[in-house]
Design an enzyme around this catalytic site. Structure first.
Site, PDB file in Angstrom:
ATOM      1  N   LYS A  49       4.372  -9.208  -5.240  1.00  0.00           N
ATOM      2  CA  LYS A  49       3.724  -8.548  -4.098  1.00  0.00           C
ATOM      3  C   LYS A  49       4.601  -8.798  -2.871  1.00  0.00           C
ATOM      4  CE  LYS A  49       0.702  -6.842  -1.166  1.00  0.00           C
ATOM      5  NZ  LYS A  49       0.511  -5.379  -1.065  1.00  0.00           N
ATOM      6  N   CYS A 132       5.681   0.134   3.970  1.00  0.00           N
ATOM      7  CA  CYS A 132       4.237  -0.111   3.871  1.00  0.00           C
ATOM      8  C   CYS A 132       3.467   0.859   4.764  1.00  0.00           C
ATOM      9  CB  CYS A 132       3.879  -1.542   4.247  1.00  0.00           C
ATOM     10  SG  CYS A 132       2.087  -1.747   4.192  1.00  0.00           S
TER      11      CYS A 132
END
Ligand code: RRO
Length: 313
Positions: A49, A132
């Site tokens: 992650k 992101c």
């Protein structure tokens, strides 16, 4: 009949993967348990992650939702902090390539994380997330003016194999210009694509959105984004230096989807939404389906068809 041995191994600019299929950053790769499960699975590599300097709880829940052909998320970068991932990897003995995904909230934080990652011997490569969709900050991958200077500074010190996770682009001009920039640096791979930013999914019965943060807006993944992933892979394949590998990400649910990604130019693929839906056994199923698909097509390795999509005459 003699069956040809099908080889689905991959090379990403010198990094050898026993299978071309790995997880996408964000999907079941945040905790120690999830990472251990990925290490034990039949995926060809693991990606962590995206991590930050400090641990983050991320956005309020519900922050992830999936339906038959897609997913929407506004996770907000929940992660255990870079030190957790570096320590975890320090303790694990694995032959599997490990991609540490990093994502800072500022340029300074990204430099801090890159420098730290450069000191770890357990990381095979860094996947720098410039895409992101769920932070207040702009998506750096869309700011071509900032990226050149940024990469010039990164490569003053970076010695680890470095790849960049890119957002989806919707104009050829952007992909061309981004490639012109990337081609000037010793980048090892790009990952195309992160989720499509700023989608919304509506529950008509309750007349609401389905995730809580950001008034329901979030990044869209899953099979509905596959055409955009394929288009980005295809265009980057034509414009990028040939030694920059492309990792395809977006909309892979079946073995044939992997074939399509590679046909457009990917060297390996990542599984996000489908891994969330199906769990760790997805790797075994996809491996089987993909191998069978190649067998039927009479291909024995990825290189025989990589990037060879034909135009309809
Ligand atoms: O954590 C997230 O909200 C997130 C990230 Br960092 C990303 O790169 N892509 C995405 O869909 N969600």
């Amino acid at each position: 009949m003699i069956m040809k041995k099908i080889d689905i191994s991959a090379r990403i600019n010198g990094i050898q993967l026993s299978s071309c299929i790995m997880n996408a950053s964000g999907a079941l790769c945040t905790t120690g348990q999830e990472l251990s499960d990925l290490l034990d699975s039949s995926s060809g590599a693991i990606v962590t992650k995206s991590c930050t300097r400090q641990p983050r709880k991320g956005n309020i829940k519900p922050r992830y939702f999936e339906w038959n052909v897609g997913s929407i998320n506004s996770m907000g970068l929940p992660n255990l902090g870079i030190d957790f991932y570096l320590n975890f990897l320090e303790e694990k003995k694995t032959k599997k390539p490990v991609f540490l995904s990093i994502s800072g909230l500022s340029i300074e934080e990204i430099f801090f994380l890159l420098k730290k990652a450069n000191f770890s011997s357990k990381i095979t490569a860094i996947e720098l997330n410039l895409s992101c969709p769920n932070l207040q900050e702009e998506i750096l991958g869309y700011d071509l003016y900032k990226i050149y200077d940024f990469l010039e500074n990164v490569f003053k010190f970076n010695e680890k194999p470095l790849g960049i996770k890119l957002p989806p682009y919707f104009k050829e001009e952007y992909i061309k210009n981004m490639s012109l920039i990337l081609n000037q640096f010793p980048i090892v791979f790009v990952t195309c694509i992160n989720s499509l930013p700023n989608g919304i999914f509506v529950d008509p019965r309750n007349e609401t959105s389905v995730i809580q943060p950001r008034n329901g807006f979030g990044g869209i993944g899953g099979s509905i984004i596959k055409p955009f992933a394929l288009a980005n892979i295809r265009k980057f394949y034509t414009y990028l230096r040939k030694d920059i590998s492309i990792i395809g990400c977006g909309g892979i649910s079946y073995g044939k989807d992997i074939f399509e990604h590679i046909l457009c130019g990917a060297s390996a693929v990542q599984i996000g939404t489908q891994l969330m839906k199906e769990g760790i056994s997805v790797f075994e199923r996809l491996k089987k389906e993909f191998t069978l698909f190649l067998q039927k097509k009479n291909y024995s390795s990825i290189n025989s068809f990589k990037g060879k999509l034909k135009n309809l005459q």
